[in-house]
Design a protein around this motif. Structure first.
Motif, PDB file in Angstrom:
ATOM      1  N   ALA A  62      52.187  -9.189 -18.675  1.00 49.53           N
ATOM      2  CA  ALA A  62      51.593 -10.524 -18.710  1.00 49.53           C
ATOM      3  C   ALA A  62      52.643 -11.576 -18.379  1.00 49.53           C
ATOM      4  O   ALA A  62      52.370 -12.534 -17.661  1.00 49.53           O
ATOM      5  CB  ALA A  62      50.970 -10.788 -20.075  1.00 49.53           C
ATOM      6  N   GLY A  63      53.871 -11.380 -18.883  1.00 48.27           N
ATOM      7  CA  GLY A  63      54.947 -12.321 -18.588  1.00 48.27           C
ATOM      8  C   GLY A  63      55.335 -12.310 -17.129  1.00 48.27           C
ATOM      9  O   GLY A  63      55.572 -13.355 -16.529  1.00 48.27           O
ATOM     10  N   SER A  64      55.370 -11.129 -16.513  1.00 42.90           N
ATOM     11  CA  SER A  64      55.735 -11.051 -15.098  1.00 42.90           C
ATOM     12  C   SER A  64      54.631 -11.617 -14.215  1.00 42.90           C
ATOM     13  O   SER A  64      54.902 -12.194 -13.179  1.00 42.90           O
ATOM     14  CB  SER A  64      56.059  -9.615 -14.698  1.00 42.90           C
ATOM     15  OG  SER A  64      54.913  -8.807 -14.746  1.00 42.90           O
ATOM     16  N   GLU A  65      53.377 -11.470 -14.632  1.00 41.72           N
ATOM     17  CA  GLU A  65      52.277 -12.052 -13.865  1.00 41.72           C
ATOM     18  C   GLU A  65      52.354 -13.563 -13.899  1.00 41.72           C
ATOM     19  O   GLU A  65      52.071 -14.234 -12.923  1.00 41.72           O
ATOM     20  CB  GLU A  65      50.931 -11.565 -14.395  1.00 41.72           C
ATOM     21  CG  GLU A  65      50.650 -10.118 -14.068  1.00 41.72           C
ATOM     22  CD  GLU A  65      49.400  -9.591 -14.748  1.00 41.72           C
ATOM     23  OE1 GLU A  65      48.796 -10.309 -15.567  1.00 41.72           O
ATOM     24  OE2 GLU A  65      49.036  -8.441 -14.452  1.00 41.72           O
ATOM     25  N   ALA A  66      52.773 -14.122 -15.022  1.00 39.07           N
ATOM     26  CA  ALA A  66      52.917 -15.574 -15.121  1.00 39.07           C
ATOM     27  C   ALA A  66      54.038 -16.039 -14.201  1.00 39.07           C
ATOM     28  O   ALA A  66      53.946 -17.092 -13.583  1.00 39.07           O
ATOM     29  CB  ALA A  66      53.209 -15.974 -16.568  1.00 39.07           C
ATOM     30  N   ASP A  67      55.124 -15.263 -14.080  1.00 40.95           N
ATOM     31  CA  ASP A  67      56.224 -15.621 -13.202  1.00 40.95           C
ATOM     32  C   ASP A  67      55.810 -15.565 -11.738  1.00 40.95           C
ATOM     33  O   ASP A  67      56.316 -16.315 -10.925  1.00 40.95           O
ATOM     34  CB  ASP A  67      57.410 -14.691 -13.426  1.00 40.95           C
ATOM     35  CG  ASP A  67      58.020 -14.854 -14.808  1.00 40.95           C
ATOM     36  OD1 ASP A  67      57.761 -15.902 -15.441  1.00 40.95           O
ATOM     37  OD2 ASP A  67      58.737 -13.942 -15.253  1.00 40.95           O
ATOM     38  N   ASP A  68      54.895 -14.641 -11.395  1.00 42.95           N
ATOM     39  CA  ASP A  68      54.446 -14.503 -10.015  1.00 42.95           C
ATOM     40  C   ASP A  68      53.683 -15.724  -9.536  1.00 42.95           C
ATOM     41  O   ASP A  68      53.597 -15.976  -8.341  1.00 42.95           O
ATOM     42  CB  ASP A  68      53.564 -13.263  -9.851  1.00 42.95           C
ATOM     43  CG  ASP A  68      54.352 -11.975  -9.986  1.00 42.95           C
ATOM     44  OD1 ASP A  68      55.593 -12.037  -9.879  1.00 42.95           O
ATOM     45  OD2 ASP A  68      53.734 -10.924 -10.199  1.00 42.95           O
ATOM     46  N   SER A  69      53.108 -16.487 -10.449  1.00 43.30           N
ATOM     47  CA  SER A  69      52.313 -17.643 -10.055  1.00 43.30           C
ATOM     48  C   SER A  69      53.199 -18.767  -9.531  1.00 43.30           C
ATOM     49  O   SER A  69      52.724 -19.649  -8.825  1.00 43.30           O
ATOM     50  CB  SER A  69      51.456 -18.119 -11.228  1.00 43.30           C
ATOM     51  OG  SER A  69      52.289 -18.585 -12.269  1.00 43.30           O
ATOM     52  N   GLU A  70      54.495 -18.766  -9.879  1.00 42.68           N
ATOM     53  CA  GLU A  70      55.411 -19.775  -9.374  1.00 42.68           C
ATOM     54  C   GLU A  70      55.730 -19.473  -7.912  1.00 42.68           C
ATOM     55  O   GLU A  70      55.893 -18.334  -7.523  1.00 42.68           O
ATOM     56  CB  GLU A  70      56.695 -19.771 -10.188  1.00 42.68           C
ATOM     57  CG  GLU A  70      56.492 -20.110 -11.646  1.00 42.68           C
ATOM     58  CD  GLU A  70      57.773 -19.981 -12.436  1.00 42.68           C
ATOM     59  OE1 GLU A  70      58.852 -19.841 -11.830  1.00 42.68           O
ATOM     60  OE2 GLU A  70      57.687 -20.017 -13.668  1.00 42.68           O
ATOM     61  N   THR A  71      55.826 -20.501  -7.100  1.00 43.65           N
ATOM     62  CA  THR A  71      56.131 -20.313  -5.690  1.00 43.65           C
ATOM     63  C   THR A  71      57.637 -20.126  -5.522  1.00 43.65           C
ATOM     64  O   THR A  71      58.423 -20.944  -5.971  1.00 43.65           O
ATOM     65  CB  THR A  71      55.674 -21.528  -4.870  1.00 43.65           C
ATOM     66  OG1 THR A  71      54.289 -21.723  -5.099  1.00 43.65           O
ATOM     67  CG2 THR A  71      55.940 -21.316  -3.401  1.00 43.65           C
ATOM     68  N   VAL A  72      58.000 -19.024  -4.887  1.00 46.46           N
ATOM     69  CA  VAL A  72      59.405 -18.729  -4.635  1.00 46.46           C
ATOM     70  C   VAL A  72      59.633 -18.841  -3.140  1.00 46.46           C
ATOM     71  O   VAL A  72      58.952 -18.209  -2.344  1.00 46.46           O
ATOM     72  CB  VAL A  72      59.776 -17.310  -5.129  1.00 46.46           C
ATOM     73  CG1 VAL A  72      61.209 -16.978  -4.783  1.00 46.46           C
ATOM     74  CG2 VAL A  72      59.524 -17.199  -6.611  1.00 46.46           C
ATOM     75  N   GLU A  73      60.628 -19.655  -2.776  1.00 49.57           N
ATOM     76  CA  GLU A  73      60.943 -19.842  -1.363  1.00 49.57           C
ATOM     77  C   GLU A  73      61.715 -18.632  -0.850  1.00 49.57           C
ATOM     78  O   GLU A  73      62.663 -18.180  -1.495  1.00 49.57           O
ATOM     79  CB  GLU A  73      61.777 -21.106  -1.197  1.00 49.57           C
ATOM     80  CG  GLU A  73      61.987 -21.499   0.240  1.00 49.57           C
ATOM     81  CD  GLU A  73      62.703 -22.830   0.340  1.00 49.57           C
ATOM     82  OE1 GLU A  73      63.562 -22.942   1.225  1.00 49.57           O
ATOM     83  OE2 GLU A  73      62.411 -23.732  -0.459  1.00 49.57           O
ATOM     84  N   PRO A  74      61.314 -18.088   0.281  1.00 56.47           N
ATOM     85  CA  PRO A  74      62.028 -16.927   0.817  1.00 56.47           C
ATOM     86  C   PRO A  74      63.444 -17.329   1.249  1.00 56.47           C
ATOM     87  O   PRO A  74      63.700 -18.491   1.541  1.00 56.47           O
ATOM     88  CB  PRO A  74      61.189 -16.503   2.018  1.00 56.47           C
ATOM     89  CG  PRO A  74      60.402 -17.706   2.399  1.00 56.47           C
ATOM     90  CD  PRO A  74      60.212 -18.504   1.139  1.00 56.47           C
ATOM     91  N   PRO A  75      64.371 -16.371   1.280  1.00 58.79           N
ATOM     92  CA  PRO A  75      65.744 -16.699   1.683  1.00 58.79           C
ATOM     93  C   PRO A  75      65.800 -17.129   3.147  1.00 58.79           C
ATOM     94  O   PRO A  75      64.989 -16.713   3.972  1.00 58.79           O
ATOM     95  CB  PRO A  75      66.492 -15.383   1.468  1.00 58.79           C
ATOM     96  CG  PRO A  75      65.447 -14.327   1.477  1.00 58.79           C
ATOM     97  CD  PRO A  75      64.199 -14.961   0.972  1.00 58.79           C
ATOM     98  N   SER A  76      66.740 -17.993   3.431  1.00 57.78           N
ATOM     99  CA  SER A  76      66.873 -18.475   4.807  1.00 57.78           C
ATOM    100  C   SER A  76      67.847 -17.596   5.584  1.00 57.78           C
ATOM    101  O   SER A  76      68.737 -16.967   5.023  1.00 57.78           O
ATOM    102  CB  SER A  76      67.361 -19.930   4.808  1.00 57.78           C
ATOM    103  OG  SER A  76      68.603 -20.003   4.148  1.00 57.78           O
ATOM    104  N   ILE A  77      67.680 -17.586   6.888  1.00 53.82           N
ATOM    105  CA  ILE A  77      68.544 -16.803   7.772  1.00 53.82           C
ATOM    106  C   ILE A  77      69.852 -17.556   7.951  1.00 53.82           C
ATOM    107  O   ILE A  77      69.857 -18.769   8.198  1.00 53.82           O
ATOM    108  CB  ILE A  77      67.855 -16.588   9.145  1.00 53.82           C
ATOM    109  CG1 ILE A  77      66.583 -15.776   8.955  1.00 53.82           C
ATOM    110  CG2 ILE A  77      68.805 -15.928  10.122  1.00 53.82           C
ATOM    111  CD1 ILE A  77      65.740 -15.667  10.202  1.00 53.82           C
ATOM    112  N   THR A  78      70.970 -16.849   7.848  1.00 55.49           N
ATOM    113  CA  THR A  78      72.276 -17.482   8.026  1.00 55.49           C
ATOM    114  C   THR A  78      73.005 -16.989   9.266  1.00 55.49           C
ATOM    115  O   THR A  78      73.908 -17.666   9.748  1.00 55.49           O
ATOM    116  CB  THR A  78      73.178 -17.232   6.801  1.00 55.49           C
ATOM    117  OG1 THR A  78      73.326 -15.823   6.619  1.00 55.49           O
ATOM    118  CG2 THR A  78      72.571 -17.858   5.553  1.00 55.49           C
ATOM    119  N   ALA A  79      72.600 -15.810   9.773  1.00 52.44           N
ATOM    120  CA  ALA A  79      73.263 -15.277  10.959  1.00 52.44           C
ATOM    121  C   ALA A  79      72.352 -14.275  11.655  1.00 52.44           C
ATOM    122  O   ALA A  79      71.428 -13.741  11.041  1.00 52.44           O
ATOM    123  CB  ALA A  79      74.579 -14.611  10.589  1.00 52.44           C
ATOM    124  N   THR A  80      72.619 -14.042  12.940  1.00 50.39           N
ATOM    125  CA  THR A  80      71.889 -13.024  13.706  1.00 50.39           C
ATOM    126  C   THR A  80      72.904 -12.195  14.477  1.00 50.39           C
ATOM    127  O   THR A  80      74.032 -12.623  14.727  1.00 50.39           O
ATOM    128  CB  THR A  80      70.904 -13.673  14.710  1.00 50.39           C
ATOM    129  OG1 THR A  80      71.633 -14.459  15.661  1.00 50.39           O
ATOM    130  CG2 THR A  80      69.884 -14.527  13.988  1.00 50.39           C
TER     131      THR A  80
END
Length: 113
Positions: A62-80
């Protein structure tokens, strides 16, 4: 000082004596030996422990489901990296590895370190 007494004096009649008394009175009494009583107690303890573990797991889920509702920004690309090489967006040099600098993909020489 009073005479020493055994624990049986305090525990009362044994199970077989109780069964004999109940039989004469017409009541049904289930006779359970010590090993069976211990097994039943152990099963009840295991069930209680399992119930506690299940409740803890349910709370964690239940606690992890509550955390999933928060929007998490994906990591940004730093190199290719490109094995055949690609042009730097600032100096047009052909490089295999480029880093992101102010929105451009640039070579190591053009990168603001």
């Amino acid at each position: 000082m009073p005479e020493d007494r055994s624990l049986d004096d305090f525990a009362g009649a044994s199970a077989s004596e109780e069964a004999d008394e109940a039989t004469t009175e017409g009541d049904e009494v289930e006779v359970v030996d010590d090993a069976e009583a211990e097994a039943v107690a152990a099963d009840e303890a295991d069930t209680a422990a399992d119930d506690t573990e299940d409740a803890d797991r349910d709370e964690a889920i239940a606690g992890s489901e509550a955390d999933d509702s928060e929007t998490v920004e994906p990591p940004s690309i730093t190199a290719t990296w490109v094995t055949d090489g690609v042009a730097c967006e600032r100096c047009d040099a052909a490089v295999e590895r480029r880093w992101v600098c102010d929105g451009d993909y640039v070579c190591a020489d053009c990168k603001d370190w």
